[in-house]
Enzyme design. Structure first.
Site, short mmCIF file in Angstrom:
data_model
loop_
_atom_site.label_atom_id
_atom_site.label_comp_id
_atom_site.label_asym_id
_atom_site.label_seq_id
_atom_site.Cartn_x
_atom_site.Cartn_y
_atom_site.Cartn_z
N CYS A 130 0.75 -1.14 0.03
CA CYS A 130 0.00 0.21 0.07
C CYS A 130 1.00 1.15 0.28
O CYS A 130 0.53 2.29 -0.84
CB CYS A 130 -1.07 -0.13 1.33
SG CYS A 130 -0.13 -0.08 3.03
N THR A 166 -1.11 -7.96 7.55
CA THR A 166 -0.12 -6.76 7.13
C THR A 166 0.93 -6.70 8.30
O THR A 166 2.15 -6.68 7.97
CB THR A 166 -0.79 -5.71 7.33
OG1 THR A 166 -1.76 -5.54 6.29
CG2 THR A 166 -0.04 -4.13 6.99
#
EC number: 1.2.1.10
Length: 306
Positions: A130, A166
């Protein structure tokens, strides 16, 4: 109109947000959601939206790939399992869009290099991270004007938007993002830092990009290039904003960004997920358009260009 059928692997934050985006796509149709926990919320949500689901991992999907016409798969699991997932699906002629930091395929940042990959017949493309999707367009915007000897990016995301996948992949995040700052962004040396901010209410994704140019920066050209690149990213992530900059200090160019999500699955502060899923969907759509136009044919372990 015909649509290309897709499978999503990993029903977590990213997989679920991506599902909502694919549901709106004119050329992609999500048909399978793959998980490993039968009781997972993500699998239940996918079933409600009419998808077939399996809790047996990728092995639960393999027998159905041909029968259900799956041609593109999105992996939103973890870097540790991605290589095996990709190998099994590539063998069946399925193109893999990798949303983990595994990076076994080439890096793809849509406004910078998406068109290159479509023309190369790749079977696996990696969406970096991201932080990479948010910042690499800015490094590239500077490096296309003049050489960048060092690029550093700092991505700050809310703790709430960072799920278990993540968190497990923090080291991979920094390595993969730094590598892509060099390979895609064009910096000679890249560095990446991620910060998980536990503040409540959760903060919107913020990114800082610093570039050191080899010679004195051409302020006007760099500023124009950055604004042009911002407009490119906004085509698929409308909440991508330049908050401040570019700020010039000697040979340093600093750019301050904010990324607001569309709020498909997680609230709008999770722009970090939004930019990742929007980039993944955009990439898959580009490949799907080529397949539908007959310019790209997927075979076992290879994509054949017409």
């Amino acid at each position: 109109m015909n649509k290309i059928k897709c499978a999503l692997i990993g029903p977590g934050n990213i997989g679920t947000d991506l599902l909502y985006k694919l549901k709106r796509s004119p050329v992609l149709e999500p048909v399978w959601m793959v998980g490993i926990d039968a009781a997972s919320e993500g699998l239940a949500r996918a079933r409600e939206l009419g998808l077939k689901t399996t809790a047996d991992g990728v092995d639960g999907l393999l027998p159905h790939v041909k029968a259900d016409g799956v041609q593109i798969a999105f992996d939103a699991t973890s870097a540790y399992v991605h290589a095996e997932n990709s190998r099994k699906l590539n063998e069946l002629g399925v193109l893999m869009i990798d949303l983990t930091p595994a990076a076994i395929g080439p890096f793809c940042v849509p406004p910078v290099n998406l068109k290159d990959h479509v023309g190369r017949g790749e079977m696996n493309v990696n969406m970096v991270t991201c932080g990479g999707q948010a910042t690499i367009p800015m490094v590239a915007a500077v490096s296309r004007v003049q050489p960048v000897k060092y690029g550093e990016i700092v991505a700050t995301v809310s703790s709430k938007s960072a799920g278990p996948g993540t968190r497990k992949n923090i080291d991979e995040f920094t390595r993969t993002t730094a590598g892509a700052v060099e390979k895609v962004g064009g910096a000679k040396v890249g560095k990446a830092i991620i910060i998980l901010n536990p503040a409540e209410p959760p903060l919107i994704m913020r990114d800082t990009v610093h570039c050191l140019t080899e010679t004195e920066p051409d302020q006007q050209k760099i500023t124009e290039s950055i604004h042009a690149m911002i407009r490119e990213v906004q085509k698929y992530v409308p909440g991508y904003k330049l908050v401040n900059g570019p700020v010039f200090d000697g040979n340093r160019v600093s750019i301050y960004l904010e990324v607001e999500g569309l709020g498909d699955y997680l609230p709008k502060y999770a722009g970090n997920l939004d930019i990742m899923t929007a980039a993944g969907a955009r990439t898959a759509e580009m490949f799907a358009e080529e397949i539908l136009a007959g310019r790209l044919t997927l075979e076992s372990n290879r994509a054949v260009l017409a």
